[in-house]
Structure formats: C-alpha cells, structure tokens
Design a protein around this motif. Sequence first.
Motif, mmCIF file in Angstrom:
data_model
loop_
_atom_site.group_PDB
_atom_site.id
_atom_site.type_symbol
_atom_site.label_atom_id
_atom_site.label_comp_id
_atom_site.label_asym_id
_atom_site.label_seq_id
_atom_site.Cartn_x
_atom_site.Cartn_y
_atom_site.Cartn_z
ATOM 1 N N ASP A 1 48.700 79.537 77.015
ATOM 2 C CA ASP A 1 49.468 79.443 78.261
ATOM 3 C C ASP A 1 50.968 79.360 78.013
ATOM 4 O O ASP A 1 51.751 79.294 78.963
ATOM 5 N N TYR A 2 51.329 79.368 76.740
ATOM 6 C CA TYR A 2 52.729 79.264 76.334
ATOM 7 C C TYR A 2 53.583 80.348 77.010
ATOM 8 O O TYR A 2 53.267 81.528 76.917
ATOM 9 N N HIS A 3 54.635 79.904 77.716
ATOM 10 C CA HIS A 3 55.578 80.811 78.399
ATOM 11 C C HIS A 3 54.902 81.718 79.428
ATOM 12 O O HIS A 3 55.299 82.865 79.594
ATOM 13 N N LYS A 4 53.878 81.176 80.075
ATOM 14 C CA LYS A 4 53.211 81.910 81.147
ATOM 15 C C LYS A 4 53.078 81.009 82.377
ATOM 16 O O LYS A 4 53.128 79.782 82.265
ATOM 17 N N MET B 1 60.296 74.918 74.523
ATOM 18 C CA MET B 1 60.566 75.572 73.248
ATOM 19 C C MET B 1 61.011 76.988 73.521
ATOM 20 O O MET B 1 60.497 77.632 74.406
ATOM 21 N N THR B 2 61.994 77.449 72.794
ATOM 22 C CA THR B 2 62.413 78.835 72.977
ATOM 23 C C THR B 2 61.336 79.736 72.403
ATOM 24 O O THR B 2 60.522 79.312 71.601
ATOM 25 N N VAL B 3 61.337 80.974 72.834
ATOM 26 C CA VAL B 3 60.288 81.887 72.407
ATOM 27 C C VAL B 3 60.303 82.010 70.891
ATOM 28 O O VAL B 3 61.355 82.019 70.272
ATOM 29 N N ASP C 1 64.577 72.102 80.836
ATOM 30 C CA ASP C 1 64.629 73.424 81.466
ATOM 31 C C ASP C 1 63.411 74.250 81.050
ATOM 32 O O ASP C 1 62.731 73.934 80.069
ATOM 33 N N HIS C 2 63.140 75.299 81.795
ATOM 34 C CA HIS C 2 62.089 76.245 81.404
ATOM 35 C C HIS C 2 62.498 77.647 81.871
ATOM 36 O O HIS C 2 63.692 77.927 81.965
ATOM 37 N N LEU C 3 61.548 78.517 82.140
ATOM 38 C CA LEU C 3 61.866 79.934 82.347
ATOM 39 C C LEU C 3 62.037 80.333 83.813
ATOM 40 O O LEU C 3 62.257 81.510 84.099
ATOM 41 N N ASP D 1 53.593 72.033 79.777
ATOM 42 C CA ASP D 1 53.661 71.600 78.385
ATOM 43 C C ASP D 1 55.063 71.840 77.825
ATOM 44 O O ASP D 1 55.590 71.030 77.082
ATOM 45 N N ASP D 2 55.648 72.979 78.202
ATOM 46 C CA ASP D 2 56.974 73.392 77.703
ATOM 47 C C ASP D 2 57.988 73.268 78.840
ATOM 48 O O ASP D 2 58.197 74.223 79.565
ATOM 49 N N ASN D 3 58.680 72.188 79.036
ATOM 50 C CA ASN D 3 58.561 70.971 78.279
ATOM 51 C C ASN D 3 58.595 69.781 79.227
ATOM 52 O O ASN D 3 59.302 68.808 78.984
ATOM 53 N N GLY E 1 69.278 74.331 79.122
ATOM 54 C CA GLY E 1 69.699 75.518 78.371
ATOM 55 C C GLY E 1 68.964 75.748 77.070
ATOM 56 O O GLY E 1 69.354 76.597 76.262
ATOM 57 N N GLU E 2 67.865 75.025 76.836
ATOM 58 C CA GLU E 2 67.151 75.189 75.574
ATOM 59 C C GLU E 2 66.518 76.571 75.488
ATOM 60 O O GLU E 2 66.593 77.244 74.454
ATOM 61 N N GLU E 3 65.918 77.011 76.586
ATOM 62 C CA GLU E 3 65.213 78.303 76.571
ATOM 63 C C GLU E 3 66.178 79.481 76.406
ATOM 64 O O GLU E 3 65.772 80.586 76.085
ATOM 65 N N LEU E 4 67.474 79.231 76.639
ATOM 66 C CA LEU E 4 68.454 80.298 76.459
ATOM 67 C C LEU E 4 69.025 80.278 75.046
ATOM 68 O O LEU E 4 69.928 81.036 74.720
HETATM 69 ZN ZN LIG Z 1 59.855 77.348 75.654
#
Ligand SMILES: [Zn+2]
Length: 612
Positions: free
Chosen positions: A468-471, A1-3, A314-316, A337-339, A371-374
């Motif tokens: 823990d989202y985006h960490k 998920m994007t931020v 994809d992720h970060l 979890d993401d994703n 490319g979802e996170e972008l």
């Molecule tokens: Zn995300």
Amino acid sequence: MTVWKRTPALRLRPRVLGAALASLIISSALAAVEKTDAARYREHVKVLAANRMEGRGAGTRGLDRAGHYLEQEFKRLGLQAAGEDGTYAQSFLVTTGARLRGGNSLVVTLNGAEHKLRLRDDYIPLSFSSVGSVSGPVVFAGYGASAEAFGYDDYTHFDVKDKIVIVLRREPPAFQEKSGRQGPTPHSHLITKAINARNRGARAVILVNGNLGKGEQDLLLRFEKLAGPEDVGIPIVQVKNAVAESWFQAGGASLSQLQREIDEKSEPRSRALPESLRLSLQVNIEKLRSKVHNVLAYLPGKSDEYVVLGAHYDHLGRGGVNSLAPSQTGQIHHGADDNASGTAGLLELARVFSEERAKPERGILFAAFAGEELGLLGSAHWVSHPTLPLNKAVAMLNMDMIGRIQGGKIYVGGVGTGSNLRSLVEGAVTRHELTVDYSASGYAASDHTSFVTQRIPVLFFFSGLHSDYHKPSDTWEKIDSAAAANLLDLVAEITEQLSAGERPQFVKVEAETRGPASPSGGGGYGPYFGSIPDFGQVENGVRFADVRPGSPASKAGLRAGDVLIQFGETPVKNLYDFTYALRRSKVGDVVEVKVLRGGQTVSASVTLEQRR
Ligand SMILES: [Zn+2]
C-alpha cells in the motif's frame, strides 16, 4: 518516506542478542516505559489520515490542517513553542511544480533570414531551466561531457564562453563499458551537462536527442515530467533533431555523422557552427511554490543539550509523480503508515514525556517535518536554520512508517552513526519482544539523513515497505496500533537513556552499496514497460503494484498483482534483475514475459516503447 529510488539500503543482518548484559542496565531508565496508549495512538493516526486532511500534500489545506492539529496537541501538553518568533511553526517555501508561461521563444537567424520555432513542436524548455533571454553564436560540444576518468572531454581546447552550446543526450557508448556499470553513468544526466556548460561560461544549452534506435521517435521531453533542481543556473531547451540538423547542414556538416564519429572513436568532435547562425532564446517558466511549516515543540531538560524526536507529517496529497498508483491519481493518498504512523507516535511520545514529573536531564525537541516527500526539505531546512543550537543536539531519532510491524520485526537504521547507539538499542530491544534488522548507515530516504550530514548521530525506526506504500490504500485501519505502541515504548526507553546517559560520539559511516540509481532529469533510461513494482515484495519475482494505463505492459494484458518471473531470456528474481534486463533492451523489442497470476503461469508478449 520519500519514494525509494533504489532498493532500500538496509543490509539485513541478524539481530545480536545481548540479553544477559542488557538486563543489568535497566536501572532507572524504565520510568516512562510502557506508558504508550495504543488507543490514543490510533486516534491520532485516524485524524491525520482522514479525508479531511486530503492526503497532506504540499500546498493543500489538508497539510495546514494537519499542522494546526499538531500545534494544538503540543500546546495542550504544555510544551514550549520551538519554531520561529515564539510560535510552534517554522515556515519555508517549497516548489511543487513548474508551468510554462507566455513569452517563450526561440528565433533562428541563418544567413540573414529569421525563423521562429514553434513551442512544443520544435522546441521545449526544461523545467529546471533558468528564466531569461540570451542570444549569440552556436557551437557543438558533443555529449557535453568532461569525463577525466574515461580520458574524454568535449571541452578540451574548445572555448564556449558566451556561446550557445548544442549537446547530445546520453553519452559515448564507451563510457558504460569503461565504467563497468550496467547502465548509464552520471555524465549522461541532463543536469550534469547543463552545469558543465554553465561552468565553462556558456550562455545557454540546446539539447538534442541525436541518433535514434530502431523504432525510436524524435520526441521532445515532457515539460511537466522532468524533475531536477529548481534552477540549474543556465537556460536550457531541447530542439528536435531535424531543427538542429538544418543548422549543421547550413555549414556543410552533419550532426548525425559527427555523433557516429564520436561514438566509434570515443573522440570529441566539438566545433563551431557557421558565423551566419545566431539564436535568440527566451525562457519564461513559472515555478509553483507553496509555504509549508515544520511544527516544533520543546520539553526543556536540566541542561541545554537535547534529543530530537522527529517524524514527517506531509504525504502525497492526491498522487503526483511519487504515487505508486498512477492510475488512481486524483484520489486521496491517505498516508496512514507514511507517515501518520510516525507522526502519531511523535504526539504520543510528547504526551508520555510531558506527563513525567521529573525534568529530564537533557531536553527533548519534538519535530514534525513538512516537505519530506519532496526530498527531505523540512528537515534540511531545519538543520540549515536550526531553532535550537545544532551543536547541543546529542542525537536524532526518526520515525517514518512504524505502523505496519509484522511478526514483531522492525528495522533500525543508523546504529553505526553514534559510538554507543548499537549497544543501547540492543540492550533496550530485549525488553520489548521485537526482532531487529540493523543497518549501520544513517542514509536512507527519510529525514534523519539531514541530521547525519550535520554529524549528528541518528536512529531510524521503520516497520518495512508494503503493497500500500504511496497508494490511496495506505489507510488507518491497516495500522497495527498495539505493535506500534510497543515500538514507541522502545523509542521512549532509548530516548530516556540518550537524555540521561553518555553523549554518543558521531561516527562517519559510508552509505551502503546502492542499487540501480534513478538519474534525475532524464525522464528515465531504457525503454518503457509501464509497470509499477510493489516495494513490499523483494524476492522471487517482481510483483506489480500497478500497471500504467495504455503502457506496453497494459497493452500486453498484464495487471496489478501479477508477479513477473521471466523477462525474455532473463529469469527475474528481484527488481535488480528486471531493471537490468529492461535497460539492456531496446525500443521496439518484443519481449516474451512470464508472470504468476493466481497460481498460474501466464505468458505475454510486450512490445517495448519509448519513454515519453
Ligand atoms: Zn513517503
């Protein structure tokens, strides 16, 4: 998920029980149900979230490895390739950043004398500036705003064609009062100003901070920090106030005074600068691009219509601007979890459906997006370059973060976007021991949004945000694979019904009321505090997931895990309270805050700083 740029747009409504009726329509639709294998699912999550995958960031080998893994799995299951040229891949370029190259210059000619400004000291290009050289006379267009609704236009009776336009940051103070908003309007966005000038034929835009608040310094924006479109279509640079002021004074005027007059009367003060002033601007920026791939596989049905099952893989990578643990930049952000959770679900559903003996009525497209996170780029690319006819897609089901179901509670978005979707989900849910919060709208920070904009009904499956989202700590062992498998059985059942039953008719649903929006390209509004809110907690305070090192919050002794409950005079119940309180404050303010830490209330004085 994007931020989440805003509080999740899930208007939570209690689940409606339609159990009695729903149980009558179980019929043949249960064929594939309860075949999801939690152990297999868990293995996929483990593989995708492993160190080897490097956090699946755009432009990393880890993302390519993950894509290759998906392709191998689809192949092994005997699914058809549904990418480009008979392959499983659909490639596209993404911009992962920008870099200043050599050859940036800004030369001022005033009364025949030439003066070269210093990059980063006197001026800086913005990352979404066009590349190129322009020169010409200079004009001042106030805030560069055309705000019909507020009876204000800096460009009324003022021709800027072929001119270089100076504009102020922010907006006339009256805009906020008139708009009734607790925060700046879109007229203050740098991109809005640039596009407005471009549309009026300007050659380039020069941005200045203008009059500063108490304790505020005249800082240039940080090139690396700006987000925005790839290229706004016009060169845009920022110069220091003192630089611009010297140009005004050469013509017997004062920039600072003009701004005060605009602010007081809410009337434009647009004007030309002296004829003897000429600017010569050269912007040279390198966009950093990477090729990434959507991975696509198809299970044909009896008809040429099909259901899309999607998840982004994809992720970060190792952090970056969307990380919510900026102090841990450089560490692998595993994104279990993401994703990995949704992607593993996609693989597991691909297995379940490919092992069915009977051909489905409609086909199923399995789509793993990059490319979802972008910014939902992979799904946006697919809907604009579909590899199957878009008008044959009856619905899109998106799984993004489905691995952390707590107490059997899930979120299902998009139920209003198709005529029969809500009743379909309600009917199926009763057989899976899940409690559902529904949202009618199909707009959220994930890929199904790309489909709803194409008038394709969508459903979005989501198990909720967490700390823990985006960490880096979003790791595989925290995934509840049994609960996820249960949800996948539900998705399988809904997919079967969509594959066999009545085609849902698209229904347009307005996006739910949004929370405080994050402006693009402005580097944030309001003074700088330095905490990262925990998106897992939405009530009774704001928990800090992290505190940026060296920030005002950090200097005041605040730490990750603290729960903010008081900000100056304002009791803080949620992120809105905090955001608004911060926006109403000024740089240099000393704010008494209260946080909960280990059952104790701790007070601290935070000196707010300027964002940089
Ligand atoms: Zn995300």
